[in-house]
Design a protein around this motif. Structure first.
Motif, PDB file in Angstrom:
ATOM      1  N   ALA A  64     -49.048  -0.311  -3.502  1.00  0.00           N
ATOM      2  CA  ALA A  64     -49.127  -0.423  -1.968  1.00  0.00           C
ATOM      3  C   ALA A  64     -48.237  -0.154  -0.700  1.00  0.00           C
ATOM      4  O   ALA A  64     -47.192  -0.629  -1.929  1.00  0.00           O
ATOM      5  CB  ALA A  64     -50.516  -1.431  -1.656  1.00  0.00           C
ATOM      6  N   ARG A  65     -48.671   0.107  -0.090  1.00  0.00           N
ATOM      7  CA  ARG A  65     -47.325   0.044   0.922  1.00  0.00           C
ATOM      8  C   ARG A  65     -47.606  -0.529   2.915  1.00  0.00           C
ATOM      9  O   ARG A  65     -48.956  -0.351   2.844  1.00  0.00           O
ATOM     10  CB  ARG A  65     -47.304   1.231   1.958  1.00  0.00           C
ATOM     11  N   GLY A  66     -46.638  -1.384   3.218  1.00  0.00           N
ATOM     12  CA  GLY A  66     -47.105  -2.265   4.384  1.00  0.00           C
ATOM     13  C   GLY A  66     -46.115  -2.798   5.110  1.00  0.00           C
ATOM     14  O   GLY A  66     -44.836  -2.666   4.338  1.00  0.00           O
ATOM     15  N   ASN A  67     -46.922  -2.999   6.215  1.00  0.00           N
ATOM     16  CA  ASN A  67     -45.583  -4.009   6.597  1.00  0.00           C
ATOM     17  C   ASN A  67     -45.991  -5.846   6.208  1.00  0.00           C
ATOM     18  O   ASN A  67     -47.524  -5.827   6.756  1.00  0.00           O
ATOM     19  CB  ASN A  67     -45.771  -3.958   8.092  1.00  0.00           C
ATOM     20  N   ALA A  68     -45.226  -6.654   6.089  1.00  0.00           N
ATOM     21  CA  ALA A  68     -45.472  -8.287   5.785  1.00  0.00           C
ATOM     22  C   ALA A  68     -44.918  -9.204   6.613  1.00  0.00           C
ATOM     23  O   ALA A  68     -43.695  -8.435   6.470  1.00  0.00           O
ATOM     24  CB  ALA A  68     -45.781  -8.490   4.463  1.00  0.00           C
ATOM     25  N   ASP A  69     -44.953 -10.404   6.517  1.00  0.00           N
ATOM     26  CA  ASP A  69     -44.147 -10.900   7.278  1.00  0.00           C
ATOM     27  C   ASP A  69     -43.461 -12.038   5.503  1.00  0.00           C
ATOM     28  O   ASP A  69     -44.264 -12.794   4.897  1.00  0.00           O
ATOM     29  CB  ASP A  69     -45.171 -12.665   8.313  1.00  0.00           C
ATOM     30  N   VAL A  70     -42.803 -11.789   5.304  1.00  0.00           N
ATOM     31  CA  VAL A  70     -41.788 -12.512   4.641  1.00  0.00           C
ATOM     32  C   VAL A  70     -41.046 -13.889   5.023  1.00  0.00           C
ATOM     33  O   VAL A  70     -39.906 -13.128   5.160  1.00  0.00           O
ATOM     34  CB  VAL A  70     -41.162 -11.848   3.466  1.00  0.00           C
ATOM     35  N   LEU A  71     -41.406 -15.536   5.183  1.00  0.00           N
ATOM     36  CA  LEU A  71     -40.310 -15.618   5.449  1.00  0.00           C
ATOM     37  C   LEU A  71     -39.942 -16.239   6.811  1.00  0.00           C
ATOM     38  O   LEU A  71     -38.682 -15.451   7.397  1.00  0.00           O
ATOM     39  CB  LEU A  71     -38.960 -16.203   4.940  1.00  0.00           C
ATOM     40  N   GLY A  72     -40.677 -15.352   7.631  1.00  0.00           N
ATOM     41  CA  GLY A  72     -40.229 -15.457   9.155  1.00  0.00           C
ATOM     42  C   GLY A  72     -40.244 -13.877   9.421  1.00  0.00           C
ATOM     43  O   GLY A  72     -39.543 -13.914  10.662  1.00  0.00           O
ATOM     44  N   LYS A  73     -39.528 -12.957   8.268  1.00  0.00           N
ATOM     45  CA  LYS A  73     -39.226 -11.507   8.980  1.00  0.00           C
ATOM     46  C   LYS A  73     -40.480 -10.878   8.286  1.00  0.00           C
ATOM     47  O   LYS A  73     -40.990 -10.671   7.466  1.00  0.00           O
ATOM     48  CB  LYS A  73     -38.337 -11.466   7.790  1.00  0.00           C
ATOM     49  N   ASP A  74     -40.547  -9.320   9.285  1.00  0.00           N
ATOM     50  CA  ASP A  74     -41.031  -8.386   9.424  1.00  0.00           C
ATOM     51  C   ASP A  74     -40.685  -7.180   8.389  1.00  0.00           C
ATOM     52  O   ASP A  74     -39.920  -7.052   8.893  1.00  0.00           O
ATOM     53  CB  ASP A  74     -41.838  -8.196  10.904  1.00  0.00           C
ATOM     54  N   ILE A  75     -41.607  -7.563   7.335  1.00  0.00           N
ATOM     55  CA  ILE A  75     -40.392  -6.078   6.422  1.00  0.00           C
ATOM     56  C   ILE A  75     -41.476  -4.814   5.866  1.00  0.00           C
ATOM     57  O   ILE A  75     -43.145  -4.985   5.833  1.00  0.00           O
ATOM     58  CB  ILE A  75     -40.156  -6.629   4.928  1.00  0.00           C
ATOM     59  N   HIS A  76     -41.423  -3.666   5.479  1.00  0.00           N
ATOM     60  CA  HIS A  76     -42.083  -3.010   5.003  1.00  0.00           C
ATOM     61  C   HIS A  76     -41.313  -2.342   3.675  1.00  0.00           C
ATOM     62  O   HIS A  76     -40.156  -3.095   3.368  1.00  0.00           O
ATOM     63  CB  HIS A  76     -41.282  -2.287   5.757  1.00  0.00           C
TER      64      HIS A  76
END
Ligand SMILES: Cc1cc2nc3c(=O)[nH]c(=O)nc-3n(C[C@H](O)[C@H](O)[C@H](O)COP(=O)(O)O)c2cc1C
Length: 163
Positions: free
Chosen positions: A15-27
């Motif tokens: 799967a692919r996508g953007n996610a909020d990890v520890l307040g950071k938007d990561i792809h």
């Protein structure tokens, strides 16, 4: 129930996508190991996967509405275990597992080069099933690469294959 539902074939879902990890938007491109999945319909071709709500992959698939089902040979057992023990929220599972990332042909997602077969799927429906989300995928492309013996799950991190 956990004691009696196995054996089950193991798949790796990408799967692919953007996610909020520890307040950071990561792809991210991610891999999750699944034993709960099923074909659902011939016409149209539909395939279902059941993903825990707490899994990092659940948010990626919910956001992108696409996923790839990678059917893997028994020889990928350790890599499947790695992807089933670690979360993509804090690890790059492609880099750490050594699995090779390939671009899908029909969806904005990646697939696994070492997989014996792949289904590229677009989510057409999804349901909450208790603590999991059941994603119904329309199969847009099927790739059948080889007939190596598949990886089968026996429960409690034990595996076997076909004879
Ligand atoms: C053999 C095996 C089968 C698994 N089957 C499922 C499953 O069907 N559904 C699920 O949500 N998690 C399943 N898991 C657990 C996830 O793979 C695991 O929680 C993973 O670390 C989640 O990754 P993510 O946080 O990057 O999405 C399984 C794990 C293993 C080792």
């Amino acid at each position: 129930m956990r004691e009696v539902v196995n054996p089950a074939q193991v798949i790796l879902v990408t799967a692919r996508g953007n996610a909020d990890v520890l307040g950071k938007d990561i792809h991210k491109d991610n891999i999750i190991t699944l034993a709960w999945h099923s074909p659902l319909s011939f016409d149209p071709e539909l395939y279902g996967i059941c993903v825990g709500k707490t899994r990092f992959s659940c948010g990626l698939i919910d956001g992108s509405k696409v996923f790839a089902v990678n059917f893997v040979p028994h020889e990928l057992k350790e890599k499947a275990l790695y992807c089933g023990r670690n979360t993509g929220a804090t690890t790059d599972k492609f880099a750490k597992s050594g699995l090779t990332k390939e671009e899908c042909d029909t969806i904005d997602c990646c697939r696994i080069k070492e997989a014996s077969a792949v289904l590229e799927c677009e989510v057409i429906d999804q349901f909450e099933t208790g603590d999991h989300i059941f994603f119904v995928g329309k199969v847009l492309k099927t790739i059948n690469r080889d007939d190596k013996k598949r990886l089968i799950y026996l429960g409690t991190e034990r595996f076997t294959t076909t004879i």
